[in-house]
Design an enzyme around this catalytic site. Sequence first.
Site, PDB file in Angstrom:
ATOM      1  N   LYS A  15     -55.451   0.201 -28.103  1.00  0.00           N
ATOM      2  CA  LYS A  15     -53.977   0.231 -28.087  1.00  0.00           C
ATOM      3  C   LYS A  15     -53.435   0.700 -29.440  1.00  0.00           C
ATOM      4  O   LYS A  15     -52.605   1.594 -29.509  1.00  0.00           O
ATOM      5  CB  LYS A  15     -53.399  -1.174 -27.789  1.00  0.00           C
ATOM      6  CG  LYS A  15     -53.828  -1.759 -26.473  1.00  0.00           C
ATOM      7  CD  LYS A  15     -53.211  -3.141 -26.238  1.00  0.00           C
ATOM      8  CE  LYS A  15     -53.649  -4.209 -27.214  1.00  0.00           C
ATOM      9  NZ  LYS A  15     -55.059  -4.607 -27.102  1.00  0.00           N
ATOM     10  N   ARG A  92     -47.713 -10.488 -24.713  1.00  0.00           N
ATOM     11  CA  ARG A  92     -49.086 -10.871 -24.397  1.00  0.00           C
ATOM     12  C   ARG A  92     -49.130 -12.027 -23.404  1.00  0.00           C
ATOM     13  O   ARG A  92     -50.197 -12.512 -23.078  1.00  0.00           O
ATOM     14  CB  ARG A  92     -49.809 -11.288 -25.670  1.00  0.00           C
ATOM     15  CG  ARG A  92     -50.789 -10.210 -26.164  1.00  0.00           C
ATOM     16  CD  ARG A  92     -51.427 -10.713 -27.442  1.00  0.00           C
ATOM     17  NE  ARG A  92     -52.652 -10.084 -27.810  1.00  0.00           N
ATOM     18  CZ  ARG A  92     -52.759  -9.008 -28.586  1.00  0.00           C
ATOM     19  NH1 ARG A  92     -51.697  -8.376 -29.005  1.00  0.00           N
ATOM     20  NH2 ARG A  92     -53.949  -8.554 -28.899  1.00  0.00           N
ATOM     21  N   ARG A 131     -65.958  -2.371 -35.562  1.00  0.00           N
ATOM     22  CA  ARG A 131     -64.790  -2.371 -36.446  1.00  0.00           C
ATOM     23  C   ARG A 131     -64.961  -3.414 -37.557  1.00  0.00           C
ATOM     24  O   ARG A 131     -64.687  -3.145 -38.712  1.00  0.00           O
ATOM     25  CB  ARG A 131     -63.514  -2.667 -35.641  1.00  0.00           C
ATOM     26  CG  ARG A 131     -62.269  -2.720 -36.521  1.00  0.00           C
ATOM     27  CD  ARG A 131     -61.001  -2.817 -35.705  1.00  0.00           C
ATOM     28  NE  ARG A 131     -60.943  -4.066 -34.953  1.00  0.00           N
ATOM     29  CZ  ARG A 131     -59.964  -4.386 -34.130  1.00  0.00           C
ATOM     30  NH1 ARG A 131     -58.983  -3.529 -33.914  1.00  0.00           N
ATOM     31  NH2 ARG A 131     -59.967  -5.531 -33.499  1.00  0.00           N
ATOM     32  N   ARG A 133     -63.369  -6.386 -38.236  1.00  0.00           N
ATOM     33  CA  ARG A 133     -62.239  -7.080 -38.857  1.00  0.00           C
ATOM     34  C   ARG A 133     -62.565  -8.580 -38.932  1.00  0.00           C
ATOM     35  O   ARG A 133     -63.519  -9.035 -38.288  1.00  0.00           O
ATOM     36  CB  ARG A 133     -61.011  -6.845 -37.953  1.00  0.00           C
ATOM     37  CG  ARG A 133     -59.690  -6.867 -38.649  1.00  0.00           C
ATOM     38  CD  ARG A 133     -58.599  -6.382 -37.718  1.00  0.00           C
ATOM     39  NE  ARG A 133     -58.427  -7.231 -36.545  1.00  0.00           N
ATOM     40  CZ  ARG A 133     -57.747  -6.881 -35.469  1.00  0.00           C
ATOM     41  NH1 ARG A 133     -57.168  -5.697 -35.416  1.00  0.00           N
ATOM     42  NH2 ARG A 133     -57.645  -7.703 -34.451  1.00  0.00           N
ATOM     43  N   ARG A 144     -61.251 -14.059 -27.314  1.00  0.00           N
ATOM     44  CA  ARG A 144     -60.050 -13.204 -27.161  1.00  0.00           C
ATOM     45  C   ARG A 144     -60.008 -12.574 -25.775  1.00  0.00           C
ATOM     46  O   ARG A 144     -58.944 -12.423 -25.177  1.00  0.00           O
ATOM     47  CB  ARG A 144     -60.037 -12.131 -28.248  1.00  0.00           C
ATOM     48  CG  ARG A 144     -59.460 -12.658 -29.563  1.00  0.00           C
ATOM     49  CD  ARG A 144     -59.925 -11.890 -30.767  1.00  0.00           C
ATOM     50  NE  ARG A 144     -59.524 -10.506 -30.789  1.00  0.00           N
ATOM     51  CZ  ARG A 144     -60.126  -9.573 -31.544  1.00  0.00           C
ATOM     52  NH1 ARG A 144     -61.142  -9.898 -32.322  1.00  0.00           N
ATOM     53  NH2 ARG A 144     -59.708  -8.340 -31.521  1.00  0.00           N
TER      54      ARG A 144
HETATM   55  P1  B4P Z   1     -57.823  -0.804 -31.671  1.00  0.00           P
HETATM   56  O1  B4P Z   1     -56.988   0.388 -31.400  1.00  0.00           O
HETATM   57  O2  B4P Z   1     -57.661  -1.465 -33.016  1.00  0.00           O
HETATM   58  O3  B4P Z   1     -57.720  -1.949 -30.562  1.00  0.00           O
HETATM   59  P2  B4P Z   1     -56.537  -2.890 -30.095  1.00  0.00           P
HETATM   60  O4  B4P Z   1     -56.574  -2.810 -28.615  1.00  0.00           O
HETATM   61  O5  B4P Z   1     -55.239  -2.526 -30.751  1.00  0.00           O
HETATM   62  O6  B4P Z   1     -57.055  -4.308 -30.720  1.00  0.00           O
HETATM   63  P3  B4P Z   1     -56.631  -5.851 -30.649  1.00  0.00           P
HETATM   64  O7  B4P Z   1     -56.024  -6.152 -29.310  1.00  0.00           O
HETATM   65  O8  B4P Z   1     -57.860  -6.607 -31.035  1.00  0.00           O
HETATM   66  O9  B4P Z   1     -55.634  -6.126 -31.833  1.00  0.00           O
HETATM   67  P4  B4P Z   1     -54.230  -6.825 -32.117  1.00  0.00           P
HETATM   68  O10 B4P Z   1     -53.975  -6.430 -33.512  1.00  0.00           O
HETATM   69  O11 B4P Z   1     -53.195  -6.445 -31.109  1.00  0.00           O
HETATM   70  O12 B4P Z   1     -59.321  -0.340 -31.461  1.00  0.00           O
HETATM   71  C1  B4P Z   1     -60.432  -1.192 -31.624  1.00  0.00           C
HETATM   72  C2  B4P Z   1     -61.594  -0.442 -32.260  1.00  0.00           C
HETATM   73  O13 B4P Z   1     -62.041   0.606 -31.393  1.00  0.00           O
HETATM   74  C3  B4P Z   1     -61.217   0.254 -33.577  1.00  0.00           C
HETATM   75  O14 B4P Z   1     -62.274   0.109 -34.478  1.00  0.00           O
HETATM   76  C4  B4P Z   1     -61.031   1.714 -33.192  1.00  0.00           C
HETATM   77  O15 B4P Z   1     -61.320   2.599 -34.249  1.00  0.00           O
HETATM   78  C5  B4P Z   1     -62.045   1.860 -32.064  1.00  0.00           C
HETATM   79  N1  B4P Z   1     -61.635   2.870 -31.091  1.00  0.00           N
HETATM   80  C6  B4P Z   1     -60.378   3.098 -30.610  1.00  0.00           C
HETATM   81  N2  B4P Z   1     -60.390   4.105 -29.698  1.00  0.00           N
HETATM   82  C7  B4P Z   1     -61.710   4.501 -29.581  1.00  0.00           C
HETATM   83  C8  B4P Z   1     -62.389   5.486 -28.777  1.00  0.00           C
HETATM   84  N3  B4P Z   1     -61.720   6.283 -27.924  1.00  0.00           N
HETATM   85  N4  B4P Z   1     -63.718   5.599 -28.902  1.00  0.00           N
HETATM   86  C9  B4P Z   1     -64.417   4.803 -29.774  1.00  0.00           C
HETATM   87  N5  B4P Z   1     -63.832   3.859 -30.562  1.00  0.00           N
HETATM   88  C10 B4P Z   1     -62.500   3.701 -30.457  1.00  0.00           C
HETATM   89  O16 B4P Z   1     -54.430  -8.416 -31.993  1.00  0.00           O
HETATM   90  C11 B4P Z   1     -55.114  -9.239 -32.936  1.00  0.00           C
HETATM   91  C12 B4P Z   1     -54.659 -10.712 -32.873  1.00  0.00           C
HETATM   92  O17 B4P Z   1     -53.273 -10.837 -33.284  1.00  0.00           O
HETATM   93  C13 B4P Z   1     -54.680 -11.401 -31.502  1.00  0.00           C
HETATM   94  O18 B4P Z   1     -55.971 -11.897 -31.162  1.00  0.00           O
HETATM   95  C14 B4P Z   1     -53.626 -12.547 -31.707  1.00  0.00           C
HETATM   96  O19 B4P Z   1     -54.181 -13.654 -32.407  1.00  0.00           O
HETATM   97  C15 B4P Z   1     -52.584 -11.915 -32.591  1.00  0.00           C
HETATM   98  N6  B4P Z   1     -51.446 -11.341 -31.829  1.00  0.00           N
HETATM   99  C16 B4P Z   1     -51.110 -10.016 -31.764  1.00  0.00           C
HETATM  100  N7  B4P Z   1     -50.043  -9.837 -30.966  1.00  0.00           N
HETATM  101  C17 B4P Z   1     -49.683 -11.057 -30.496  1.00  0.00           C
HETATM  102  C18 B4P Z   1     -48.670 -11.531 -29.597  1.00  0.00           C
HETATM  103  N8  B4P Z   1     -47.808 -10.672 -29.015  1.00  0.00           N
HETATM  104  N9  B4P Z   1     -48.589 -12.864 -29.326  1.00  0.00           N
HETATM  105  C19 B4P Z   1     -49.442 -13.733 -29.909  1.00  0.00           C
HETATM  106  N10 B4P Z   1     -50.436 -13.347 -30.752  1.00  0.00           N
HETATM  107  C20 B4P Z   1     -50.570 -12.024 -31.053  1.00  0.00           C
END
Ligand code: B4P
Length: 186
Positions: A15, A92, A131, A133, A144
């Site tokens: 995302k 979420r 990744r 993190r 998660r």
């Molecule tokens: P990302 O692009 O970072 O993945 P994401 O879906 O955004 O991650 P996530 O859901 O964990 O994060 P968020 O910050 O929202 O890609 C992941 C990895 O894959 C990266 O290393 C990227 O380079 C790689 N990648 C991407 N595309 C690729 C492809 N095509 N091929 C190969 N590799 C690829 O959430 C983190 C935390 O924040 C949650 O657990 C929660 O605690 C909190 N949080 C966030 N929003 C919240 C909300 N609305 N309510 C409550 N808590 C919340």
Amino acid sequence: MKQRLLFLGPPGAGKGTQAQRLAESQGLLHLSTGDLLRAEVAAGSALGKEAEAVMARGELVSDALVLAIVRSRLEQQAAAGGGGWLLDGFPRNVAQADALAELLEELGQQIELVVLMELDDAVLVQRLLSRGRADDNEAVIRHRLEVYRQQTEPLIAYYRERNLLAPVEAAGTVEEIGARITALLA
Ligand code: B4P
């Protein structure tokens, strides 16, 4: 071109990666609640201190806290004359989705499309492990995913009923997935 968008999908679906790309190319405001929370943690603010332990466990930060962040950013943009936005990782759960609907009604705005990024669990776990993190170790990632299934997945039906849902296959290269998403926005 649709320009008020939500990005929905499991952790690691990409995302953040796709949202950032699209927001840059289309001049949209990119609001990632994950990034905004991590910035609060890094700054050591009261809000960041509250969020840090919750995020490290892979659970959802309180709705009130996340909503306050989103509300202030969307209100600021509306006051500055409006424009397109892309909400990444928010809402979420159903309570956040209902609160967002109320906020948008106040602002006289509407969601135009909900992009659902779909990917197998095995690939999700692999992406997140590489990744590396702070919240990307295997036990926290599994938790998660569980939180996603229980709390976030009900939003698929929620937005499907509102005729807003657009599923996208999130396997492939970043460019391939980006092209699939752009094709949905016409
Ligand atoms: P990302 O692009 O970072 O993945 P994401 O879906 O955004 O991650 P996530 O859901 O964990 O994060 P968020 O910050 O929202 O890609 C992941 C990895 O894959 C990266 O290393 C990227 O380079 C790689 N990648 C991407 N595309 C690729 C492809 N095509 N091929 C190969 N590799 C690829 O959430 C983190 C935390 O924040 C949650 O657990 C929660 O605690 C909190 N949080 C966030 N929003 C919240 C909300 N609305 N309510 C409550 N808590 C919340």
